[in-house]
Scaffold this motif. Structure first.
Motif, PDB file in Angstrom:
ATOM      1  N   LEU A 229     140.227 -41.845  22.480  1.00 14.77           N
ATOM      2  CA  LEU A 229     139.645 -41.892  21.125  1.00 14.77           C
ATOM      3  C   LEU A 229     140.722 -42.265  20.114  1.00 14.77           C
ATOM      4  O   LEU A 229     140.487 -43.095  19.226  1.00 14.77           O
ATOM      5  N   PHE A 230     141.889 -41.663  20.243  1.00 14.62           N
ATOM      6  CA  PHE A 230     142.994 -41.991  19.345  1.00 14.62           C
ATOM      7  C   PHE A 230     143.378 -43.469  19.514  1.00 14.62           C
ATOM      8  O   PHE A 230     143.647 -44.167  18.540  1.00 14.62           O
TER       9      PHE A 230
ATOM     10  N   GLU B 119     147.271 -49.363  15.263  1.00 12.15           N
ATOM     11  CA  GLU B 119     148.713 -49.542  15.156  1.00 12.15           C
ATOM     12  C   GLU B 119     149.474 -48.791  16.254  1.00 12.15           C
ATOM     13  O   GLU B 119     150.625 -49.104  16.550  1.00 12.15           O
ATOM     14  N   ASP B 120     148.807 -47.831  16.878  1.00 12.43           N
ATOM     15  CA  ASP B 120     149.422 -47.018  17.937  1.00 12.43           C
ATOM     16  C   ASP B 120     148.716 -47.191  19.280  1.00 12.43           C
ATOM     17  O   ASP B 120     148.885 -46.374  20.181  1.00 12.43           O
ATOM     18  N   GLU B 121     147.910 -48.233  19.413  1.00 15.13           N
ATOM     19  CA  GLU B 121     147.041 -48.323  20.589  1.00 15.13           C
ATOM     20  C   GLU B 121     147.807 -48.340  21.915  1.00 15.13           C
ATOM     21  O   GLU B 121     147.365 -47.696  22.874  1.00 15.13           O
TER      22      GLU B 121
ATOM     23  N   ILE C  72     137.833 -33.148  20.421  1.00 17.90           N
ATOM     24  CA  ILE C  72     137.086 -34.402  20.576  1.00 17.90           C
ATOM     25  C   ILE C  72     135.886 -34.420  19.638  1.00 17.90           C
ATOM     26  O   ILE C  72     135.646 -35.414  18.940  1.00 17.90           O
ATOM     27  N   SER C  73     135.152 -33.312  19.582  1.00 15.20           N
ATOM     28  CA  SER C  73     133.994 -33.222  18.689  1.00 15.20           C
ATOM     29  C   SER C  73     134.409 -33.341  17.226  1.00 15.20           C
ATOM     30  O   SER C  73     133.770 -34.053  16.445  1.00 15.20           O
ATOM     31  N   SER C  74     135.467 -32.656  16.865  1.00 18.12           N
ATOM     32  CA  SER C  74     135.961 -32.705  15.485  1.00 18.12           C
ATOM     33  C   SER C  74     136.390 -34.115  15.105  1.00 18.12           C
ATOM     34  O   SER C  74     136.053 -34.609  14.028  1.00 18.12           O
ATOM     35  N   PHE C  75     137.142 -34.765  15.987  1.00 15.07           N
ATOM     36  CA  PHE C  75     137.634 -36.105  15.697  1.00 15.07           C
ATOM     37  C   PHE C  75     136.479 -37.105  15.614  1.00 15.07           C
ATOM     38  O   PHE C  75     136.494 -38.003  14.776  1.00 15.07           O
TER      39      PHE C  75
ATOM     40  N   ALA D 256     146.707 -36.602  14.369  1.00 16.36           N
ATOM     41  CA  ALA D 256     146.439 -36.966  15.765  1.00 16.36           C
ATOM     42  C   ALA D 256     147.697 -36.764  16.611  1.00 16.36           C
ATOM     43  O   ALA D 256     147.638 -36.181  17.696  1.00 16.36           O
ATOM     44  N   LEU D 257     148.826 -37.220  16.099  1.00 14.07           N
ATOM     45  CA  LEU D 257     150.083 -37.061  16.835  1.00 14.07           C
ATOM     46  C   LEU D 257     150.475 -35.590  16.947  1.00 14.07           C
ATOM     47  O   LEU D 257     150.927 -35.133  18.003  1.00 14.07           O
TER      48      LEU D 257
END
Length: 157
Positions: free
Chosen positions: A25-26, A32-34, A87-90, A100-101
């Motif tokens: 998900l992130f 930019e961080d994929e 996961i639900s929150s994001f 995220a980090l």
């Protein structure tokens, strides 16, 4: 360790796959961080695959290496629930890049991941231990890599 560790192995696989889903998900959200997120997600899936392999091999070998998994099934279940909640929150409201980090850093320092690292760092006792370590050498310390990546991106934790 209890002779029937199947529930613990299964739940540990669930934890690794939940972490991989979160990192995916992130990956999808933070373009930019994929590459960074994709690598971590792949490594978490590799952990799950190695645990699945232990399930297949444990009847042949008779045992899973000592200290491979957390001893408390409840702790692993709590960790899975925590990651599922993240996961639900994001999904409902994406985190900032920094959050995220920081979230990933916290996960990598959680009981399940730390225990996995302790196994990886201990002295080998068998060929199975050595193979397990060799397969996982590249993902030995996610928490350090996350911290270093944050610093390289000018993001403070």
């Amino acid at each position: 360790m209890d002779n029937d560790i199947s529930p613990l192995l299964d739940e540990s696989i669930t934890l690794e796959l939940a972490i991989a889903r979160l990192y995916t998900l992130f990956h999808d959200h933070f373009t930019e961080d994929e590459d960074f997120w994709w690598q971590l997600a792949i490594e978490e899936r590799n952990h799950a695959a190695l645990l699945r392999n232990e399930i297949r091999n444990r009847n042949k070998q008779g045992a899973v290496p000592d200290n491979l998994l957390p001893e408390d099934l409840k702790e692993v279940r709590r960790a899975v629930q925590h990651v599922d909640d993240l996961i639900s929150s994001f999904t409902a409201e994406p985190f900032s890049r920094t959050r995220a980090l920081e979230t990933a850093y916290e996960i990598e320092n959680s009981i399940g991941e730390i225990h996995f690292q302790k196994f990886m760092e201990r002295k080998s006792c068998s060929l199975g231990d050595e193979l397990f370590k060799q397969l996982n050498q590249e993902d030995k310390d996610h928490a350090n890599r996350i911290s270093q990546y944050m610093q390289s991106q000018g993001l403070e934790s």
